[in-house]
Design a protein around this motif. Structure first.
Motif, PDB file in Angstrom:
ATOM      1  N   ALA A   1      23.736  -1.656  29.718  1.00 16.05           N
ATOM      2  CA  ALA A   1      21.977  -1.754  29.790  1.00 16.05           C
ATOM      3  C   ALA A   1      21.224  -0.918  28.219  1.00 16.05           C
ATOM      4  O   ALA A   1      20.416  -1.488  28.081  1.00 16.05           O
ATOM      5  N   ALA A   2      22.026  -0.097  27.554  1.00 15.95           N
ATOM      6  CA  ALA A   2      21.091   0.494  26.046  1.00 15.95           C
ATOM      7  C   ALA A   2      21.424  -0.814  25.583  1.00 15.95           C
ATOM      8  O   ALA A   2      19.912  -1.186  24.315  1.00 15.95           O
ATOM      9  N   ALA A   3      21.860  -1.205  25.022  1.00 15.77           N
ATOM     10  CA  ALA A   3      22.527  -2.346  24.452  1.00 15.77           C
ATOM     11  C   ALA A   3      21.603  -3.321  24.402  1.00 15.77           C
ATOM     12  O   ALA A   3      20.503  -4.928  23.621  1.00 15.77           O
ATOM     13  N   ALA A   4      21.053  -4.066  25.747  1.00 13.38           N
ATOM     14  CA  ALA A   4      19.896  -4.976  26.577  1.00 13.38           C
ATOM     15  C   ALA A   4      18.543  -4.455  26.291  1.00 13.38           C
ATOM     16  O   ALA A   4      18.280  -5.314  26.462  1.00 13.38           O
ATOM     17  N   SER A   5      17.947  -3.212  25.701  1.00 14.34           N
ATOM     18  CA  SER A   5      16.756  -2.821  26.222  1.00 14.34           C
ATOM     19  C   SER A   5      16.385  -2.494  24.772  1.00 14.34           C
ATOM     20  O   SER A   5      15.827  -2.451  24.842  1.00 14.34           O
ATOM     21  N   VAL A   6      17.627  -2.747  23.537  1.00 14.61           N
ATOM     22  CA  VAL A   6      17.148  -2.440  22.252  1.00 14.61           C
ATOM     23  C   VAL A   6      16.192  -3.298  21.595  1.00 14.61           C
ATOM     24  O   VAL A   6      16.533  -4.669  21.874  1.00 14.61           O
ATOM     25  N   ALA A   7      15.020  -3.484  20.711  1.00 16.47           N
ATOM     26  CA  ALA A   7      14.685  -3.777  20.142  1.00 16.47           C
ATOM     27  C   ALA A   7      15.085  -4.781  18.678  1.00 16.47           C
ATOM     28  O   ALA A   7      16.207  -4.329  18.137  1.00 16.47           O
ATOM     29  N   GLN A   8      14.729  -5.719  18.027  1.00 15.28           N
ATOM     30  CA  GLN A   8      15.004  -5.708  16.336  1.00 15.28           C
ATOM     31  C   GLN A   8      14.912  -4.581  15.474  1.00 15.28           C
ATOM     32  O   GLN A   8      14.186  -4.718  15.833  1.00 15.28           O
ATOM     33  N   GLY A   9      15.884  -4.354  15.163  1.00 16.62           N
ATOM     34  CA  GLY A   9      15.888  -3.085  14.591  1.00 16.62           C
ATOM     35  C   GLY A   9      15.314  -2.051  14.462  1.00 16.62           C
ATOM     36  O   GLY A   9      15.797  -1.197  14.358  1.00 16.62           O
ATOM     37  N   GLY A  10      16.107  -2.008  15.660  1.00 14.91           N
ATOM     38  CA  GLY A  10      16.185  -0.920  16.892  1.00 14.91           C
ATOM     39  C   GLY A  10      17.292  -0.521  16.736  1.00 14.91           C
ATOM     40  O   GLY A  10      18.470  -0.799  16.340  1.00 14.91           O
ATOM     41  N   ARG A  11      17.452   1.346  17.328  1.00 14.77           N
ATOM     42  CA  ARG A  11      18.963   1.903  17.403  1.00 14.77           C
ATOM     43  C   ARG A  11      19.075   2.376  18.337  1.00 14.77           C
ATOM     44  O   ARG A  11      18.888   2.961  19.127  1.00 14.77           O
ATOM     45  N   VAL A  12      20.320   2.261  18.846  1.00 21.90           N
ATOM     46  CA  VAL A  12      21.415   2.429  19.597  1.00 21.90           C
ATOM     47  C   VAL A  12      21.983   4.219  19.891  1.00 21.90           C
ATOM     48  O   VAL A  12      23.052   3.930  18.719  1.00 21.90           O
ATOM     49  N   SER A  13      22.223   5.108  19.954  1.00 21.22           N
ATOM     50  CA  SER A  13      22.484   6.159  20.300  1.00 21.22           C
ATOM     51  C   SER A  13      23.021   6.456  21.114  1.00 21.22           C
ATOM     52  O   SER A  13      22.886   7.042  22.237  1.00 21.22           O
ATOM     53  N   ILE A  14      24.596   6.600  21.023  1.00 20.67           N
ATOM     54  CA  ILE A  14      25.974   6.779  22.416  1.00 20.67           C
ATOM     55  C   ILE A  14      26.390   8.504  21.711  1.00 20.67           C
ATOM     56  O   ILE A  14      27.174   8.315  21.461  1.00 20.67           O
ATOM     57  N   VAL A  15      25.593   8.662  23.092  1.00 19.48           N
ATOM     58  CA  VAL A  15      25.903   9.965  22.866  1.00 19.48           C
ATOM     59  C   VAL A  15      27.175  10.855  23.944  1.00 19.48           C
ATOM     60  O   VAL A  15      27.698  11.585  23.920  1.00 19.48           O
ATOM     61  N   GLY A  16      26.624  10.258  25.627  1.00 17.99           N
ATOM     62  CA  GLY A  16      27.727  10.748  26.334  1.00 17.99           C
ATOM     63  C   GLY A  16      29.262   9.971  25.844  1.00 17.99           C
ATOM     64  O   GLY A  16      29.318   8.818  25.399  1.00 17.99           O
ATOM     65  N   ILE A  17      29.550  10.621  26.652  1.00 19.61           N
ATOM     66  CA  ILE A  17      31.673   9.911  26.211  1.00 19.61           C
ATOM     67  C   ILE A  17      32.427   9.497  27.409  1.00 19.61           C
ATOM     68  O   ILE A  17      33.278   9.426  28.093  1.00 19.61           O
ATOM     69  N   GLY A  18      31.382   8.956  28.157  1.00 17.86           N
ATOM     70  CA  GLY A  18      31.994   7.627  29.444  1.00 17.86           C
ATOM     71  C   GLY A  18      32.767   6.540  29.079  1.00 17.86           C
ATOM     72  O   GLY A  18      33.102   6.006  30.172  1.00 17.86           O
TER      73      GLY A  18
END
Ligand code: NAD
Ligand code: ZN
Length: 349
Positions: A257-274
Motif C-alpha cells: 500500500a505504501a509503494a502504491a500510494s507514493v508520488a513521483q519523487g516521493g519517499r517511502v520509509s519502512i519503519v515497522g519490522i513486519g
C-alpha cells in the motif's frame, strides 16, 4: 527487585526476582518512572531465533523506552547529574569509537557486530524493573516534565522523529501530503510530529477504527486500511500520490500500500519490522521515488523530541500498568488491545 525478564527465545517473558543492579564507572542507577511496552519486544521474545539479525541473547530485563529519577551515581559521573533529578534514557549503546557513535547515532554503530548488546532492554537489562543502570551520556534532563508519559518518547517518539526529519525535504512546499500507516505507539506520535514539523496534509490509516479516531483528533485525515485504501489516498492527493509515506507496520500488505500510494519523487520509509518486501525496478515504482528503511535515532534527536514534549507539541497517549501487571500489558499489546502506548510504572513518584 521485581523485573520483566525475557528468559528464552520464543517464550513469553516472566515477572521474576532479579538482583538490584549497581552502577558501574560512568553510570547512574535510575529509579524507573515509566517503561514503554514496544511492539518490537514481541518480535524479540516470539520471533527472533539465535543468530538471526536483530536477535538478542536472553536472559535480560525488557524495556527499551525509559525515563526515571537518578537514585545514585557510579564513579566518575559528572556533578552535573542531579541525584533525584528526572531524566529520559537514550536506549541504544554503541562502541563509542566509530564515526556513527561520535555523531550520537549509536543505532548505526559500525562495530555493532562486536558489541555484547544493542541497547538497554535489547541484550542489556532494560527498564521493566524497579531500577536500571544507564551510562551518564545517555541521560537527557526532563526538568519538571512528567517522566511517566515521557517514557514512550525514547523509542515511539524518537523513531518517527528520525524518519520524519529525514523526509522533511519532501514535505517542504505548498500542497504536500504525508501518509502514516499503522496508528499504534509509533504512528500516533508520528502524526503529532508531522503536524508540528511540516505544513503537509497528514493522511493516516489503520485497521482499527479507534486508532483512526485518535489520529483524527491529532489533526489527520483518515482512511480505513484494506481494500480501496490506495484509491482513496490517490483521490485525496488529486491523483498525484503522497510525498512521504511512513509505514509503521512493515508487513506485506502495508509495504504494498505504501509503494502504491507514493508520488513521483516521493519517499517511502519502512519503519515497522513486519518483514514485508517490495520490488524496486525501473517499471515498478514512480520515477525518482525513494524506498528506504530506518532504525531508531540519535541522542541529539532525542534532545529535540524532549524539547517538543516540554513545549506541548507531543502528547503521548498512555495507558498505565503496575509492574505486577506488566505481563498483562504485553498480552494486550499482542492481542491488538492497546490504544496508544502501554507504560509500566514500577515506582511511585
Ligand atoms: P503497535 O502495536 O503499538 O501499533 C501497530 C498498529 O498497526 C496498530 O494500531 C495496528 O492496528 C496497526 N496495524 C496492524 N496491521 C495493519 C495493517 N495491515 N494496516 C494498517 N494498520 C495495521 O506497534 P508499535 O509499537 O507502534 O510498533 C510499530 C512497528 O514498528 C512494529 O513492527 C515495531 O516492531 C516497529 N518498530 C520499529 C522501530 C525501528 O527503529 N525501525 C522502532 C520501534 C518499533
Ligand atoms: Zn560505534
Amino acid at each position: 527487585m521485581r523485573a520483566v525478564v525475557f528468559e528464552n527465545y520464543g517464550e513469553f517473558p516472566s515477572l521474576t526476582e532479579v538482583p538490584k543492579p549497581e552502577p558501574g564507572p560512568g553510570e547512574v542507577l535510575l529509579r524507573v518512572a515509566g517503561a514503554g511496552a514496544c511492539h518490537s519486544d514481541i518480535s524479540v521474545y516470539r520471533l527472533f531465533k539465535e543468530g538471526q539479525p536483530g536477535a538478542q541473547k536472553p536472559p535480560f530485563v525488557l524495556g527499551h523506552e525509559n525515563a526515571g529519577w537518578v537514585e545514585s551515581v557510579g564513579s566518575g559521573v559528572s556533578d552535573r547529574v542531579q541525584v533525584g533529578g528526572s531524566y529520559m534514557v537514550y536506549g541504544p549503546i554503541g562502541c563509542q569509537h566509530c564515526r556513527k557513535c561520535a555523531a550520537g547515532l549509536e543505532t548505526y554503530c559500525e562495530n555493532v557486530a562486536t558489541m555484547p548488546y544493542l541497547a538497554v532492554g535489547l541484550g542489556r537489562d532494560g527498564g521493566m524493573a524497579e531500577y536500571m543502570t544507564v551510562p551518564e551520556r545517555h541521560l537527557i534532563p526532563l526538568g519538571d516534565a512528567d517522566p511517566v508519559a515521557a517514557a514512550p518518547l525514547a523509542d515511539a517518539g524518537l523513531t518517527p522523529y528520525h524518519a520524519i526529519r529525514a523526509a522533511l525535504p519532501h514535505l517542504a512546499g505548498g500542497g504536500r501530503t504525508a501518509l502514516v500507516i499503522g496508528l499504534g505507539g509509533l504512528g500516533q506520535i508520528g502524526v503529532q510530529i508531522l503536524r508540528a514539523l511540516s505544513g503537509a496534509t497528514v493522511i493516516a490509516t489503520d485497521v482499527k477504527e479507534r486508532a483512526r479516531a485518535r489520529a483524527e483528533a491529532n489533526g489527520a485525515i483518515t482512511v480505513e486500511a484494506g481494500e480501496g485504501q490506495v484509491e482513496r489516498v490517490r483521490e485525496l492527493t488529486g491523483g498525484r500520490g503522497v510525498d512521504a509515506v511512513f509505514d509503521f507496520v512493515g508487513a506485506g500488505p502495508t509495504v504494498a500500500a505504501a509503494a502504491a500510494s507514493v508520488a513521483q519523487g516521493g519517499r517511502v520509509s519502512i519503519v515497522g519490522i513486519g518483514g514485508g518486501s517490495h520490488e524496486f525496478s525501473f517499471f515498478t515504482n514512480p520515477y525518482e521515488s525513494y524506498l528506504t528503511n530506518t532504525y531508531w535515532g540519535s541522542v541529539g534527536e532525542l534532545w529535540e523530541v524532549v524539547d517538543m514534549y516540554r513545549a506541548g507539541q507531543i502528547r503521548p497517549d498512555v495507558e498505565l500498568f503496575s509492574l505486577e501487571d506488566a505481563l498483562e500489558a504485553y498480552r494486550r499489546l499482542e492481542a491488538g488491545e492497546i490504544d496508544g502506548r502501554a507504560v509500566v510504572v514500577p515506582n511511585e513518584s
